[in-house]
Design an enzyme around this catalytic site. Structure first.
Site, PDB file in Angstrom:
ATOM      1  N   CYS A  12      54.581  18.448 -30.920  1.00  0.00           N
ATOM      2  CA  CYS A  12      53.906  17.567 -31.879  1.00  0.00           C
ATOM      3  C   CYS A  12      52.606  17.001 -31.303  1.00  0.00           C
ATOM      4  O   CYS A  12      51.645  17.724 -31.150  1.00  0.00           O
ATOM      5  CB  CYS A  12      54.872  16.474 -32.323  1.00  0.00           C
ATOM      6  SG  CYS A  12      54.597  15.971 -34.011  1.00  0.00           S
ATOM      7  N   HIS A  18      57.272  24.867  -7.633  1.00  0.00           N
ATOM      8  CA  HIS A  18      56.874  23.637  -6.952  1.00  0.00           C
ATOM      9  C   HIS A  18      58.127  22.861  -6.592  1.00  0.00           C
ATOM     10  O   HIS A  18      59.139  22.976  -7.269  1.00  0.00           O
ATOM     11  CB  HIS A  18      56.031  22.780  -7.892  1.00  0.00           C
ATOM     12  CG  HIS A  18      54.712  23.389  -8.223  1.00  0.00           C
ATOM     13  ND1 HIS A  18      53.813  22.796  -9.072  1.00  0.00           N
ATOM     14  CD2 HIS A  18      54.134  24.554  -7.827  1.00  0.00           C
ATOM     15  CE1 HIS A  18      52.736  23.560  -9.184  1.00  0.00           C
ATOM     16  NE2 HIS A  18      52.912  24.627  -8.446  1.00  0.00           N
TER      17      HIS A  18
END
Ligand SMILES: *[C@@H]1O[C@H](CO)[C@@H](O)[C@H](O)[C@H]1NC(C)=O
Ligand SMILES: *[C@@H]1O[C@H](CO)[C@@H](O)[C@H](O)[C@H]1NC(C)=O
Length: 264
Positions: A127, A232
């Protein structure tokens, strides 16, 4: 996944490097906080993360780190190199001038830089998050008003959807149900229309449209665009523990449609 029809993963390249074939068994995903706009909620904290986003990621096997606003570049870079992706949630922050937009832009730029260096870092936008990515990639606000508030729709999936990161592993029955049944919730009053998207070269080159929808007035808008994974990690488990969202408690907010919200 039917949280809203406006979903996006930032696709950088269709060519995964070899190490991307390893499985990351301990994904940690950041969720970007945003400014508290509801005056009634300000007393709880100046920024918030709606708890459903945390639950949504947890239900897919991730742990979550809240990413706070107004941190220094160094702090954002350190978080970036510690987590495996970031979710930009829905909401109503300004897409260009808010602290939310500034922090999101930092992650967007770091993701592009990492990609150029052979690394990758997925960004998911729901959104407002998708709208931010559209504005960020285009370098200007191409969103227009649409009549798409509080409406559930089936996705008009494009040919690109079947081979996309986002949809390719969907079981055939779910894929079919998504196309035929109103399973995606739309709570947005602006959209990137298909027309505006296709007219913009930057958007066209950067994203593939995976699905479209029509608003109540027949305007066709992009409801999903494309996708990726990362290795990561935090420097040590102590730092990881200290950063996780489990150090915070969501507050029960009966006046909000989110019901539970983390405030910071
Ligand atoms: C972030 O920084 C801006 C500009 O200095 C300030 O107006 C805003 O209140 C800060 N927001 C938070 C949540 O710290
Ligand atoms: C679905 O999208 C295609 C273009 O990708 C368009 O031609 C068609 O009209 C759309 N159908 C609906 C029902 O929106």
């Amino acid at each position: 996944m039917a949280h809203t029809a406006l979903l996006l993963l930032l696709a950088c390249s269709p060519f995964p490097r070899l190490h991307t074939l390893q499985l990351n068994q301990r994904p940690i995903i950041g969720i970007l906080a945003q400014e508290t706009l509801d005056a009634d909620h300000l007393l709880y904290g100046e920024t918030y993360i709606a708890a459903p986003y945390v639950k949504y990621l947890e239900s897919h096997g991730c742990r979550v780190v809240p990413v706070r606003l107004n941190l220094t570049n160094d702090e954002y870079e350190r978080i970036f190199s510690s987590i495996n992706g970031i979710l930009l949630p829905g909401g109503s922050s300004n897409l260009e001038t808010s602290a939310f937009a500034k922090a999101a832009k930092k992650f967007y730029e770091l993701a592009l830089k990492a990609f150029d260096a052979g690394d990758y870092f997925p960004i998911w936008g729901t959104c407002l998050g998708l709208q931010f990515l559209v504005v960020c990639t285009a370098g200007k606000n191409l969103l227009t008003n649409t009549d798409s508030e509080n409406i559930a729709l089936p996705l008009n999936l494009t040919n690109a959807a079947a081979s996309s990161k986002m949809f390719q592993k969907f079981p055939p029955d779910v894929y079919k149900a998504l196309s035929n049944e109103p399973l995606t919730a739309n709570f947005h009053h602006v959209s990137i229309t298909v027309k505006a998207f296709l007219e913009n070269e930057k958007l066209r080159k950067f994203y593939s449209i995976l699905s479209t929808n029509h608003d109540r007035k027949g305007v066709e808008f992009v409801s999903s665009m494309e996708a990726r994974k990362s290795f990561h990690r935090f420097r040590n488990s102590q730092e990881e523990r200290a950063a996780l969202i489990y150090n915070y408690s969501p507050r029960y907010v009966p006046t909000s449609s989110y019901i539970q919200i983390y405030f910071f």
